[in-house]
Structure formats: C-alpha cells, structure tokens
Motif scaffolding. Structure first.
Motif, PDB file in Angstrom:
ATOM      1  N   GLY A   1     -38.108 -12.354 -48.515  1.00 47.56           N
ATOM      2  CA  GLY A   1     -36.710 -12.373 -48.119  1.00 47.56           C
ATOM      3  C   GLY A   1     -36.474 -12.097 -46.651  1.00 47.56           C
ATOM      4  O   GLY A   1     -35.345 -11.844 -46.233  1.00 47.56           O
ATOM      5  N   GLN A   2     -37.533 -12.161 -45.829  1.00 51.56           N
ATOM      6  CA  GLN A   2     -37.410 -11.845 -44.405  1.00 51.56           C
ATOM      7  C   GLN A   2     -37.181 -13.087 -43.549  1.00 51.56           C
ATOM      8  O   GLN A   2     -37.059 -12.985 -42.337  1.00 51.56           O
ATOM      9  N   ARG A   3     -37.147 -14.266 -44.189  1.00 51.71           N
ATOM     10  CA  ARG A   3     -36.928 -15.515 -43.470  1.00 51.71           C
ATOM     11  C   ARG A   3     -35.720 -16.228 -44.066  1.00 51.71           C
ATOM     12  O   ARG A   3     -35.531 -16.242 -45.282  1.00 51.71           O
ATOM     13  N   LYS A   4     -34.888 -16.818 -43.217  1.00 49.55           N
ATOM     14  CA  LYS A   4     -33.707 -17.548 -43.674  1.00 49.55           C
ATOM     15  C   LYS A   4     -34.125 -18.779 -44.465  1.00 49.55           C
ATOM     16  O   LYS A   4     -35.045 -19.510 -44.080  1.00 49.55           O
ATOM     17  N   TYR A   5     -33.449 -19.025 -45.592  1.00 48.29           N
ATOM     18  CA  TYR A   5     -33.766 -20.170 -46.443  1.00 48.29           C
ATOM     19  C   TYR A   5     -33.010 -21.398 -45.939  1.00 48.29           C
ATOM     20  O   TYR A   5     -31.772 -21.390 -45.860  1.00 48.29           O
ATOM     21  N   THR A   6     -33.738 -22.440 -45.584  1.00 46.73           N
ATOM     22  CA  THR A   6     -33.144 -23.682 -45.112  1.00 46.73           C
ATOM     23  C   THR A   6     -33.673 -24.840 -45.932  1.00 46.73           C
ATOM     24  O   THR A   6     -34.740 -24.759 -46.555  1.00 46.73           O
ATOM     25  N   LEU A   7     -32.933 -25.965 -45.925  1.00 48.68           N
ATOM     26  CA  LEU A   7     -33.316 -27.116 -46.741  1.00 48.68           C
ATOM     27  C   LEU A   7     -34.672 -27.675 -46.330  1.00 48.68           C
ATOM     28  O   LEU A   7     -35.440 -28.143 -47.181  1.00 48.68           O
ATOM     29  N   ASP A   8     -34.990 -27.641 -45.029  1.00 45.71           N
ATOM     30  CA  ASP A   8     -36.268 -28.203 -44.597  1.00 45.71           C
ATOM     31  C   ASP A   8     -37.448 -27.368 -45.091  1.00 45.71           C
ATOM     32  O   ASP A   8     -38.597 -27.846 -45.087  1.00 45.71           O
ATOM     33  N   LEU A   9     -37.192 -26.137 -45.552  1.00 46.69           N
ATOM     34  CA  LEU A   9     -38.236 -25.309 -46.158  1.00 46.69           C
ATOM     35  C   LEU A   9     -38.198 -25.392 -47.685  1.00 46.69           C
ATOM     36  O   LEU A   9     -39.242 -25.439 -48.342  1.00 46.69           O
ATOM     37  N   LEU A  10     -37.000 -25.419 -48.253  1.00 49.17           N
ATOM     38  CA  LEU A  10     -36.875 -25.380 -49.709  1.00 49.17           C
ATOM     39  C   LEU A  10     -37.207 -26.712 -50.365  1.00 49.17           C
ATOM     40  O   LEU A  10     -37.773 -26.740 -51.461  1.00 49.17           O
ATOM     41  N   LEU A  11     -36.862 -27.827 -49.732  1.00 44.96           N
ATOM     42  CA  LEU A  11     -37.137 -29.141 -50.348  1.00 44.96           C
ATOM     43  C   LEU A  11     -38.637 -29.385 -50.548  1.00 44.96           C
ATOM     44  O   LEU A  11     -39.055 -29.813 -51.634  1.00 44.96           O
TER      45      LEU A  11
ATOM     46  N   ALA B   1     -39.765 -27.180 -53.484  1.00 49.93           N
ATOM     47  CA  ALA B   1     -39.325 -27.707 -54.777  1.00 49.93           C
ATOM     48  C   ALA B   1     -40.248 -28.829 -55.231  1.00 49.93           C
ATOM     49  O   ALA B   1     -40.603 -28.922 -56.416  1.00 49.93           O
ATOM     50  N   ALA B   2     -40.668 -29.688 -54.291  1.00 55.04           N
ATOM     51  CA  ALA B   2     -41.570 -30.787 -54.629  1.00 55.04           C
ATOM     52  C   ALA B   2     -42.945 -30.267 -55.042  1.00 55.04           C
ATOM     53  O   ALA B   2     -43.547 -30.747 -56.014  1.00 55.04           O
ATOM     54  N   VAL B   3     -43.458 -29.282 -54.322  1.00 53.28           N
ATOM     55  CA  VAL B   3     -44.780 -28.717 -54.638  1.00 53.28           C
ATOM     56  C   VAL B   3     -44.776 -28.071 -56.019  1.00 53.28           C
ATOM     57  O   VAL B   3     -45.710 -28.243 -56.809  1.00 53.28           O
ATOM     58  N   TYR B   4     -43.713 -27.336 -56.348  1.00 49.85           N
ATOM     59  CA  TYR B   4     -43.646 -26.625 -57.615  1.00 49.85           C
ATOM     60  C   TYR B   4     -43.135 -27.495 -58.765  1.00 49.85           C
ATOM     61  O   TYR B   4     -43.107 -27.056 -59.912  1.00 49.85           O
ATOM     62  N   GLY B   5     -42.712 -28.717 -58.462  1.00 46.55           N
ATOM     63  CA  GLY B   5     -42.279 -29.632 -59.507  1.00 46.55           C
ATOM     64  C   GLY B   5     -40.985 -29.230 -60.170  1.00 46.55           C
ATOM     65  O   GLY B   5     -40.804 -29.438 -61.369  1.00 46.55           O
ATOM     66  N   VAL B   6     -40.064 -28.642 -59.403  1.00 42.01           N
ATOM     67  CA  VAL B   6     -38.765 -28.240 -59.940  1.00 42.01           C
ATOM     68  C   VAL B   6     -37.674 -28.847 -59.071  1.00 42.01           C
ATOM     69  O   VAL B   6     -37.920 -29.263 -57.931  1.00 42.01           O
ATOM     70  N   SER B   7     -36.466 -28.924 -59.620  1.00 47.12           N
ATOM     71  CA  SER B   7     -35.345 -29.406 -58.819  1.00 47.12           C
ATOM     72  C   SER B   7     -34.907 -28.319 -57.859  1.00 47.12           C
ATOM     73  O   SER B   7     -35.229 -27.131 -58.028  1.00 47.12           O
ATOM     74  N   LEU B   8     -34.143 -28.716 -56.834  1.00 48.06           N
ATOM     75  CA  LEU B   8     -33.640 -27.734 -55.877  1.00 48.06           C
ATOM     76  C   LEU B   8     -32.721 -26.733 -56.566  1.00 48.06           C
ATOM     77  O   LEU B   8     -32.744 -25.539 -56.260  1.00 48.06           O
ATOM     78  N   ASP B   9     -31.907 -27.211 -57.534  1.00 44.32           N
ATOM     79  CA  ASP B   9     -31.030 -26.302 -58.281  1.00 44.32           C
ATOM     80  C   ASP B   9     -31.836 -25.255 -59.031  1.00 44.32           C
ATOM     81  O   ASP B   9     -31.468 -24.073 -59.065  1.00 44.32           O
ATOM     82  N   GLU B  10     -32.951 -25.680 -59.651  1.00 43.64           N
ATOM     83  CA  GLU B  10     -33.791 -24.733 -60.386  1.00 43.64           C
ATOM     84  C   GLU B  10     -34.432 -23.742 -59.421  1.00 43.64           C
ATOM     85  O   GLU B  10     -34.559 -22.554 -59.722  1.00 43.64           O
ATOM     86  N   LEU B  11     -34.839 -24.234 -58.260  1.00 42.19           N
ATOM     87  CA  LEU B  11     -35.514 -23.370 -57.296  1.00 42.19           C
ATOM     88  C   LEU B  11     -34.589 -22.258 -56.802  1.00 42.19           C
ATOM     89  O   LEU B  11     -34.996 -21.097 -56.713  1.00 42.19           O
ATOM     90  N   VAL B  12     -33.335 -22.609 -56.497  1.00 41.69           N
ATOM     91  CA  VAL B  12     -32.418 -21.606 -55.930  1.00 41.69           C
ATOM     92  C   VAL B  12     -31.640 -20.863 -56.998  1.00 41.69           C
ATOM     93  O   VAL B  12     -30.864 -19.955 -56.693  1.00 41.69           O
ATOM     94  N   GLY B  13     -31.834 -21.243 -58.280  1.00 38.56           N
ATOM     95  CA  GLY B  13     -31.147 -20.529 -59.352  1.00 38.56           C
ATOM     96  C   GLY B  13     -29.678 -20.873 -59.453  1.00 38.56           C
ATOM     97  O   GLY B  13     -28.861 -20.008 -59.790  1.00 38.56           O
TER      98      GLY B  13
END
Length: 208
Positions: free
Chosen positions: A48-58, A61-73
């Motif tokens: 939680g020490q780094r800001k979450y941005t789309l260029d990091l989360l997308l 999500a692809a690596v873990y095989g989940v949708s972005l909605d699932e990843l961010v809850g």
C-alpha cells in the motif's frame, strides 16, 4: 461505487494483490517477469506504499487472469452470477480454478495437472507460510512434503504444512484433478464430529 466504497477497496487492494500472488506460489520476480513491473514496485503496491494506477493494475489483472473489477474489489453491478476463470500458474504446467472470492482466510481451488506434470517444474520444491488440504477427484497424485512422499488416488485426501519444501506430481497416465484448501496463515481444517439428533427422527433417519 461511492467515495467511501472506493476508499475501502483501495485500502484492501494491496492485500488482494499479495493473496493472488501467494495463491499461485509465485515470487515478486515471477510476477515482475510476466507483467514488466519491477519487483520493488510490486512490493510497494502490495504494502500500500505505492499509488494504484491503471498502467500498473491492467498488466497485473492480465497476469492473474482476473478482471479489473475483480482485482480492485468493485461491488457487483446487477449480475448475481459468479464468473470464475481458470488461470495458469507462472513457471508451472497446471491450471487453477479459484472457487472462492473473499479476501483473507482459507481459499479453495480446483487444480488440473496434465500427464507427467509437476508443480516443481523449473522451480524446485516450494516453501511458504500456510497449511494445505488436498482431495483428489480424478487420477493419481504424488505429494512430496519434506522427507515424506504420499500417493493419493481418487477419493483420498491429506493435509500438510506448506512451510515444508513441497511439490505435487501427476503420476498417472491421464490428467489429475484435485481440490485444495489453503490457509496462508496456517489455518487448518476443523473437523466437527458432534452430531445432534433432529427432533422426531430416529438414529437411522426417516423411516426407521
């Protein structure tokens, strides 16, 4: 999602990222190689020490095989169905289908190991915090945990401490399918054996 809901989701996102990685027995370096994100950035995201941005989360999500909605809850948007998708484990020739979506506590998965495959392929024996319970649905599975080896067939189950160096191997002539319950903090299955007789029913059940 309202502001409070968004804030709560972001507060727990780091824990979800860590849980997703641990469920796949992957290291920060494994995820870094597949996502292109440095191990130090991944570590700060999980803490939680780094800001979450789309260029990091997308990419994650692809690596873990989940949708972005699932990843961010993100909360459900009207579709009550649970959409679970199998994911590949980095460095291993197996598919894993998550059966639970909650964060924290034991998690359930269905695994499929192809003929001749092992979870130790390319990585050697694994060791990490937790406790695992395994039940074989189909095929034959060898579990190596520490100095012990155990062969399970369909309908058989066992449990082991994942702090022991361990690996699972398909020793049959067809894919092996098995269920696992994994507690990352060492949670174990609790077997409840105290049955109570339902009012109006005999010991043998209806019709006795």
């Amino acid at each position: 999602m309202n502001h409070d809901g968004l804030k709560e989701s972001l507060q727990t996102l780091g824990g979800r990222l860590r849980t997703l990685r641990q469920q796949r027995c992957a290291t920060l370096d494994d995820i870094s190689e597949r996502s292109g994100i440095s191990p130090s950035t991944l570590s700060r995201l999980e803490s939680g020490q780094r800001k979450y941005t789309l260029d990091l989360l997308l990419p994650l999500a692809a690596v873990y095989g989940v949708s972005l909605d699932e990843l961010v809850g993100a909360p459900p948007t009207g579709d009550p169905r649970v959409h679970l998708r199998p994911v590949a484990v980095p460095g291993q020739d197996q598919m894993v289908l998550p059966l639970t979506r909650h964060h924290g506590g034991p998690h359930a998965h269905k695994h499929v190991l192809p003929r001749g495959a092992t979870t130790a392929a390319g990585q050697g024996l694994h060791t990490h915090q937790g406790h695992s319970w395994v039940y074989v649905l189909h095929g034959r599975l060898r579990i190596m945990a520490g100095a012990r080896h155990l062969l399970l067939s369909a309908g058989e189950a066992t449990e082991f401490d994942t702090r022991l160096p361990h690996a699972l191997e398909n020793v049959g002539d067809q894919p092996v399918e098995f269920l696992s319950l994994f507690g990352s903090q060492g949670e174990r299955m609790r077997l409840v054996t105290s049955w109570e007789e339902a009012p109006g029913l005999g010991a043998g059940g209806p019709g006795t």
